[in-house]
Motif scaffolding. Structure first.
Motif, PDB file in Angstrom:
ATOM      1  N   HIS A 287       0.212   8.325   6.926  1.00 35.01           N
ATOM      2  CA  HIS A 287      -0.778   7.517   6.073  1.00 35.01           C
ATOM      3  C   HIS A 287      -1.327   6.495   6.721  1.00 35.01           C
ATOM      4  O   HIS A 287      -2.139   5.724   6.140  1.00 35.01           O
ATOM      5  CB  HIS A 287      -0.314   7.295   4.757  1.00 35.01           C
ATOM      6  CG  HIS A 287      -0.106   8.699   3.971  1.00 35.01           C
ATOM      7  ND1 HIS A 287      -1.315   9.489   3.479  1.00 35.01           N
ATOM      8  CD2 HIS A 287       0.981   9.348   3.817  1.00 35.01           C
ATOM      9  CE1 HIS A 287      -0.777  10.468   3.057  1.00 35.01           C
ATOM     10  NE2 HIS A 287       0.518  10.487   3.094  1.00 35.01           N
TER      11      HIS A 287
ATOM     12  N   THR B 210      -7.104   0.773   7.188  1.00 31.28           N
ATOM     13  CA  THR B 210      -8.334   0.738   6.707  1.00 31.28           C
ATOM     14  C   THR B 210      -8.457  -0.154   5.453  1.00 31.28           C
ATOM     15  O   THR B 210      -9.163  -1.153   5.296  1.00 31.28           O
ATOM     16  CB  THR B 210      -9.195   1.873   6.535  1.00 31.28           C
ATOM     17  OG1 THR B 210      -9.129   2.663   7.890  1.00 31.28           O
ATOM     18  CG2 THR B 210     -10.643   1.552   5.952  1.00 31.28           C
ATOM     19  N   TRP B 211      -7.566   0.129   4.195  1.00 29.22           N
ATOM     20  CA  TRP B 211      -7.413  -0.448   3.130  1.00 29.22           C
ATOM     21  C   TRP B 211      -6.999  -1.817   3.345  1.00 29.22           C
ATOM     22  O   TRP B 211      -7.940  -2.825   2.613  1.00 29.22           O
ATOM     23  CB  TRP B 211      -6.364   0.389   2.253  1.00 29.22           C
ATOM     24  CG  TRP B 211      -6.331  -0.207   0.996  1.00 29.22           C
ATOM     25  CD1 TRP B 211      -7.255   0.396  -0.181  1.00 29.22           C
ATOM     26  CD2 TRP B 211      -5.776  -1.320   0.288  1.00 29.22           C
ATOM     27  NE1 TRP B 211      -6.824  -0.485  -1.270  1.00 29.22           N
ATOM     28  CE2 TRP B 211      -6.041  -1.434  -0.982  1.00 29.22           C
ATOM     29  CE3 TRP B 211      -4.721  -2.001   0.800  1.00 29.22           C
ATOM     30  CZ2 TRP B 211      -5.398  -2.268  -1.804  1.00 29.22           C
ATOM     31  CZ3 TRP B 211      -4.461  -3.271  -0.013  1.00 29.22           C
ATOM     32  CH2 TRP B 211      -4.623  -3.147  -1.305  1.00 29.22           C
TER      33      TRP B 211
ATOM     34  N   ASN C 252      -5.443   5.363   6.724  1.00 31.34           N
ATOM     35  CA  ASN C 252      -5.982   4.945   5.565  1.00 31.34           C
ATOM     36  C   ASN C 252      -5.517   3.453   4.992  1.00 31.34           C
ATOM     37  O   ASN C 252      -6.165   2.811   4.639  1.00 31.34           O
ATOM     38  CB  ASN C 252      -5.729   5.913   4.482  1.00 31.34           C
ATOM     39  CG  ASN C 252      -6.611   7.121   4.617  1.00 31.34           C
ATOM     40  OD1 ASN C 252      -7.568   7.125   5.171  1.00 31.34           O
ATOM     41  ND2 ASN C 252      -6.222   8.404   4.092  1.00 31.34           N
TER      42      ASN C 252
ATOM     43  N   TYR D 201       0.670  -1.385   0.071  1.00 27.20           N
ATOM     44  CA  TYR D 201       0.017  -0.006   0.180  1.00 27.20           C
ATOM     45  C   TYR D 201       0.938   1.258  -0.055  1.00 27.20           C
ATOM     46  O   TYR D 201       0.766   2.116  -0.908  1.00 27.20           O
ATOM     47  CB  TYR D 201      -0.997  -0.012   1.182  1.00 27.20           C
ATOM     48  CG  TYR D 201      -1.888   1.023   1.359  1.00 27.20           C
ATOM     49  CD1 TYR D 201      -3.076   1.262   0.732  1.00 27.20           C
ATOM     50  CD2 TYR D 201      -1.264   2.486   1.889  1.00 27.20           C
ATOM     51  CE1 TYR D 201      -3.985   2.318   0.751  1.00 27.20           C
ATOM     52  CE2 TYR D 201      -2.185   3.376   1.944  1.00 27.20           C
ATOM     53  CZ  TYR D 201      -3.577   3.480   1.496  1.00 27.20           C
ATOM     54  OH  TYR D 201      -4.366   4.449   1.458  1.00 27.20           O
TER      55      TYR D 201
END
Length: 181
Positions: free
Chosen positions: A87, A93-94, A90, A6
């Protein structure tokens, strides 16, 4: 691995060396790429590459998957540590969403996936080759390209969609199994 990939896609990091995995699916918008100062992009790539190599060797993922980890274990990688801190919410969560999707995928496809892998090993045994000592670790990831990447000595990173096409799956895994015998 998902968190590292990610971050790679988020910062548009072009990894060095192999394996050069496909982008994640669903795609991660490279929003952090513009946050990087010109000189820190190369530094970040080296820091990320070192982290990725440690992951592939079986170690060093963030130890605390809390709501707000401080990533102290990345103190020797300041650019990467900054990106992880900025980050993480996010990214977490991703990653959790992909893990949930993967659990659903496994529930629906476990028998077919197991049969496909078993068939490959069974064929090796029919050829008179012993596979009792063969160890192959397969890591399925949500990658945009349906293929596999061999990581020595015994790991295959593969798109989780690869097993949906038995012939394509076989075309990647059979040569790896043959090589490892």
């Amino acid at each position: 691995m998902l968190l590292a990939l990610y971050i790679r896609d988020l910062a548009a990091i072009e990894p060095l060396g192999t394996p050069c995995l496909a982008p994640l699916c669903p795609r991660v918008k490279p929003a952090a790429a513009r946050e990087l100062a010109e000189g820190s992009a190369g530094e970040l790539r080296q820091e990320w590459q070192s982290w990725w190599e440690r992951i592939l060797r079986g170690g060093h993922s963030p130890s605390a998957l809390d709501e707000e980890p401080d990533f102290a274990e990345f103190s020797d990688s300041p650019s990467l540590q900054h990106l992880l801190r900025a980050h993480y919410g996010n990214a977490f969560t991703w990653t959790q969403n992909r893990l949930g999707e993967y659990k659903d995928y496994c529930r629906k496809n476990t028998n077919e996936r197991s049969a496909l892998v078993s068939q490959l090993f069974f064929e090796c045994e029919l050829d008179g080759e012993g596979v009792d000592d063969l160890h192959l670790k397969m890591v399925e990831l949500p990658l945009a390209e349906p293929r596999a990447w061999f990581v020595e000595p015994d790991t295959v990173l593969l798109s989780q969609d690869l097993m949906l096409d038995a012939d394509l799956f076989r075309s990647y895994l059979q040569p790896i199994i043959e090589m490892m015998k």
